[in-house]
Design a protein around this motif. Sequence first.
Motif, PDB file in Angstrom:
ATOM      1  N   GLU A  52       6.582   4.447   0.115  1.00  0.00           N
ATOM      2  CA  GLU A  52       6.657   5.904   0.125  1.00  0.00           C
ATOM      3  C   GLU A  52       7.572   6.337  -1.012  1.00  0.00           C
ATOM      4  N   ASN A  53       7.412   7.590  -1.491  1.00  0.00           N
ATOM      5  CA  ASN A  53       8.267   8.015  -2.602  1.00  0.00           C
ATOM      6  C   ASN A  53       9.095   9.267  -2.321  1.00  0.00           C
ATOM      7  N   ARG A  54       8.906   9.890  -1.124  1.00  0.00           N
ATOM      8  CA  ARG A  54       9.716  11.061  -0.791  1.00  0.00           C
ATOM      9  C   ARG A  54      10.281  10.895   0.610  1.00  0.00           C
ATOM     10  N   LEU A  72      13.025  -6.718 -10.207  1.00  0.00           N
ATOM     11  CA  LEU A  72      12.768  -5.560 -11.070  1.00  0.00           C
ATOM     12  C   LEU A  72      11.466  -4.850 -10.700  1.00  0.00           C
ATOM     13  N   MET A  73      11.421  -3.582 -11.038  1.00  0.00           N
ATOM     14  CA  MET A  73      10.212  -2.781 -10.846  1.00  0.00           C
ATOM     15  C   MET A  73      10.001  -1.916 -12.085  1.00  0.00           C
ATOM     16  N   THR A  74       8.734  -1.611 -12.379  1.00  0.00           N
ATOM     17  CA  THR A  74       8.469  -0.606 -13.407  1.00  0.00           C
ATOM     18  C   THR A  74       7.196   0.157 -13.087  1.00  0.00           C
ATOM     19  N   VAL A  75       7.086   1.322 -13.716  1.00  0.00           N
ATOM     20  CA  VAL A  75       5.853   2.117 -13.699  1.00  0.00           C
ATOM     21  C   VAL A  75       5.389   2.138 -15.155  1.00  0.00           C
ATOM     22  N   ALA A  76       4.131   1.808 -15.407  1.00  0.00           N
ATOM     23  CA  ALA A  76       3.649   1.774 -16.788  1.00  0.00           C
ATOM     24  C   ALA A  76       3.877   3.129 -17.443  1.00  0.00           C
ATOM     25  N   VAL A  92       2.164  -5.713  -6.249  1.00  0.00           N
ATOM     26  CA  VAL A  92       1.472  -4.563  -6.820  1.00  0.00           C
ATOM     27  C   VAL A  92       1.538  -3.426  -5.812  1.00  0.00           C
ATOM     28  N   ARG A  93       1.632  -2.197  -6.317  1.00  0.00           N
ATOM     29  CA  ARG A  93       1.785  -1.018  -5.461  1.00  0.00           C
ATOM     30  C   ARG A  93       0.539  -0.155  -5.607  1.00  0.00           C
ATOM     31  N   VAL A  94      -0.308  -0.166  -4.583  1.00  0.00           N
ATOM     32  CA  VAL A  94      -1.613   0.473  -4.710  1.00  0.00           C
ATOM     33  C   VAL A  94      -1.766   1.607  -3.702  1.00  0.00           C
ATOM     34  N   GLY A  95      -2.022   2.825  -4.207  1.00  0.00           N
ATOM     35  CA  GLY A  95      -2.222   3.987  -3.344  1.00  0.00           C
ATOM     36  C   GLY A  95      -3.673   4.422  -3.330  1.00  0.00           C
ATOM     37  N   THR A  96      -4.054   5.146  -4.388  1.00  0.00           N
ATOM     38  CA  THR A  96      -5.381   5.755  -4.496  1.00  0.00           C
ATOM     39  C   THR A  96      -6.544   4.813  -4.172  1.00  0.00           C
ATOM     40  N   ALA A  97      -6.507   3.607  -4.665  1.00  0.00           N
ATOM     41  CA  ALA A  97      -7.646   2.693  -4.486  1.00  0.00           C
ATOM     42  C   ALA A  97      -7.833   2.289  -3.024  1.00  0.00           C
ATOM     43  N   GLY A 115       2.248  -2.549 -11.519  1.00  0.00           N
ATOM     44  CA  GLY A 115       0.808  -2.405 -11.340  1.00  0.00           C
ATOM     45  C   GLY A 115       0.482  -1.485 -10.187  1.00  0.00           C
ATOM     46  N   MET A 116      -0.464  -0.558 -10.452  1.00  0.00           N
ATOM     47  CA  MET A 116      -0.910   0.399  -9.451  1.00  0.00           C
ATOM     48  C   MET A 116      -2.447   0.349  -9.421  1.00  0.00           C
ATOM     49  N   SER A 117      -3.084   1.359  -8.846  1.00  0.00           N
ATOM     50  CA  SER A 117      -4.548   1.322  -8.693  1.00  0.00           C
ATOM     51  C   SER A 117      -5.263   1.058 -10.013  1.00  0.00           C
ATOM     52  N   SER A 118      -4.785   1.688 -11.089  1.00  0.00           N
ATOM     53  CA  SER A 118      -5.542   1.634 -12.348  1.00  0.00           C
ATOM     54  C   SER A 118      -5.190   0.419 -13.206  1.00  0.00           C
ATOM     55  N   VAL A 147      -8.143   9.554  -3.346  1.00  0.00           N
ATOM     56  CA  VAL A 147      -7.406  10.418  -4.280  1.00  0.00           C
ATOM     57  C   VAL A 147      -6.525  11.372  -3.477  1.00  0.00           C
ATOM     58  N   ARG A 148      -5.259  11.436  -3.849  1.00  0.00           N
ATOM     59  CA  ARG A 148      -4.302  12.276  -3.103  1.00  0.00           C
ATOM     60  C   ARG A 148      -4.549  13.749  -3.364  1.00  0.00           C
ATOM     61  N   PRO A 149      -4.340  14.572  -2.302  1.00  0.00           N
ATOM     62  CA  PRO A 149      -4.341  16.007  -2.557  1.00  0.00           C
ATOM     63  C   PRO A 149      -3.211  16.325  -3.533  1.00  0.00           C
ATOM     64  N   PHE A 187      10.824   1.858  -0.572  1.00  0.00           N
ATOM     65  CA  PHE A 187      11.028   3.194  -1.130  1.00  0.00           C
ATOM     66  C   PHE A 187      10.875   3.086  -2.641  1.00  0.00           C
ATOM     67  N   VAL A 188       9.931   3.870  -3.215  1.00  0.00           N
ATOM     68  CA  VAL A 188       9.601   3.714  -4.636  1.00  0.00           C
ATOM     69  C   VAL A 188       9.805   4.986  -5.454  1.00  0.00           C
ATOM     70  N   GLY A 189      10.416   6.022  -4.849  1.00  0.00           N
ATOM     71  CA  GLY A 189      10.543   7.287  -5.567  1.00  0.00           C
ATOM     72  C   GLY A 189      11.924   7.496  -6.154  1.00  0.00           C
ATOM     73  N   VAL A 196       0.848  -1.193   0.000  1.00  0.00           N
ATOM     74  CA  VAL A 196       0.000   0.000   0.000  1.00  0.00           C
ATOM     75  C   VAL A 196       0.887   1.248   0.000  1.00  0.00           C
ATOM     76  N   VAL A 197       0.678   2.099  -1.002  1.00  0.00           N
ATOM     77  CA  VAL A 197       1.479   3.320  -1.145  1.00  0.00           C
ATOM     78  C   VAL A 197       0.819   4.428  -0.323  1.00  0.00           C
ATOM     79  N   THR A 198       1.465   4.777   0.792  1.00  0.00           N
ATOM     80  CA  THR A 198       0.862   5.688   1.768  1.00  0.00           C
ATOM     81  C   THR A 198       1.325   7.137   1.601  1.00  0.00           C
ATOM     82  N   LYS A 199       2.052   7.428   0.526  1.00  0.00           N
ATOM     83  CA  LYS A 199       2.565   8.793   0.302  1.00  0.00           C
ATOM     84  C   LYS A 199       1.452   9.827   0.410  1.00  0.00           C
ATOM     85  N   THR A 200       1.784  10.952   1.005  1.00  0.00           N
ATOM     86  CA  THR A 200       0.886  12.110   1.284  1.00  0.00           C
ATOM     87  C   THR A 200      -0.131  11.831   2.393  1.00  0.00           C
TER      88      THR A 200
HETATM   89  C1  LIG Z   1       2.145   6.727  -6.168  1.00  0.00           C
HETATM   90  C2  LIG Z   1       2.782   5.521  -6.689  1.00  0.00           C
HETATM   91  C3  LIG Z   1       2.063   4.310  -6.800  1.00  0.00           C
HETATM   92  C4  LIG Z   1       0.595   4.180  -6.442  1.00  0.00           C
HETATM   93  O1  LIG Z   1      -0.187   4.813  -7.415  1.00  0.00           O
HETATM   94  P1  LIG Z   1      -1.787   4.797  -7.338  1.00  0.00           P
HETATM   95  O2  LIG Z   1      -2.196   5.144  -8.718  1.00  0.00           O
HETATM   96  O3  LIG Z   1      -2.172   5.833  -6.344  1.00  0.00           O
HETATM   97  O4  LIG Z   1      -2.206   3.445  -6.937  1.00  0.00           O
HETATM   98  C5  LIG Z   1       2.750   3.196  -7.261  1.00  0.00           C
HETATM   99  N1  LIG Z   1       4.053   3.257  -7.597  1.00  0.00           N
HETATM  100  C6  LIG Z   1       4.769   4.393  -7.519  1.00  0.00           C
HETATM  101  C7  LIG Z   1       6.201   4.382  -7.924  1.00  0.00           C
HETATM  102  C8  LIG Z   1       4.148   5.558  -7.069  1.00  0.00           C
HETATM  103  O5  LIG Z   1       4.874   6.692  -6.992  1.00  0.00           O
END
Ligand SMILES: *Cc1c(COP(=O)(O)O)cnc(C)c1O
Length: 257
Positions: free
Chosen positions: A78-80, A186-190, A243-248, A227-230, A252-254, A100-102, A55-59
């Motif tokens: 977290e990313n920061r 390995l990790m990736t962001v789409a 999978v790294r899920v924040g928003t879901a 993979g993230m929320s979407s 929705v983050r400020p 740490f994902v940032g 669970v991505v708890t950033k913000t």
């Molecule tokens: C914020 C973030 C996520 C989570 O994204 P959501 O769309 O909120 O699920 C996953 N991975 C990275 C690297 C992020 O920065």
Amino acid sequence: MTEHDATGRNAAGRNADDPEVRRAELAANLALVEERIASACAASGRAREEVTLIVVTKTYPASDVRLLHELGVRNVAENRDQDAAPKAAECADLDLKWHFVGQLQTNKVRSVVGYADVVQSIDRMKLVTALSAAAVRAGRELGCLIQVALDADAGARGERGGVAPDGIGELAAAIDGASGLRLDGLMTVAPLAGEYAGRQRDAFERLMEFSSGLRVGHPAANMVSAGMSSDLEEAVAAGATHVRVGTAVLGVRPRLG
Ligand SMILES: *Cc1c(COP(=O)(O)O)cnc(C)c1O
């Protein structure tokens, strides 16, 4: 999401800031995400235990991390560093694994190594050297994922960080040979742009191919974070292990963050 009337109270008469209300909201969101992961696993013939939810708890505040822990979450990301370091300190009594994902600057490495169990965003040699020195100094072993930029041309870095695919081998060898570091995968962001824009499933399958290649020489590096929320369904279908899920889960983050 809970519906509120003009007084900021929901149907049960509780305020939106009430921890019990937030707890119920997080529990409901977590249940939905759990259902999505379970369905995606079932659809591709995978066992549910093959996929770990991070669970991505950033913000979001440490109080949310605490509630998530009560609800059974054991992996958070977290990313920061500025936000993550105090939050991790506030939650130091909990058995949580911090990812740490940032994008990481070398001047933050010492701080990050103080609380992170895994750094998922390794994309250059300088970071390997810095993380190794900091891990040795802290007497810790740090899990490392190489972040792959699928939108990078050969030699270039993607706009959200990550190494171009032809740089994976060199980084893997460096991490493997570095004291204090453990090569996990390995990790990736789409990608939002380039040939994989809007083609998450193809992007994640490409990442899986790179993972297979990596495991030839590094069989233990079998973690695939995608993979993230979407797009978590596409990631699970492709074979992601995390999978790294924040928003879901948190909402929705400020803006900013
Ligand atoms: C914020 C973030 C996520 C989570 O994204 P959501 O769309 O909120 O699920 C996953 N991975 C990275 C690297 C992020 O920065």
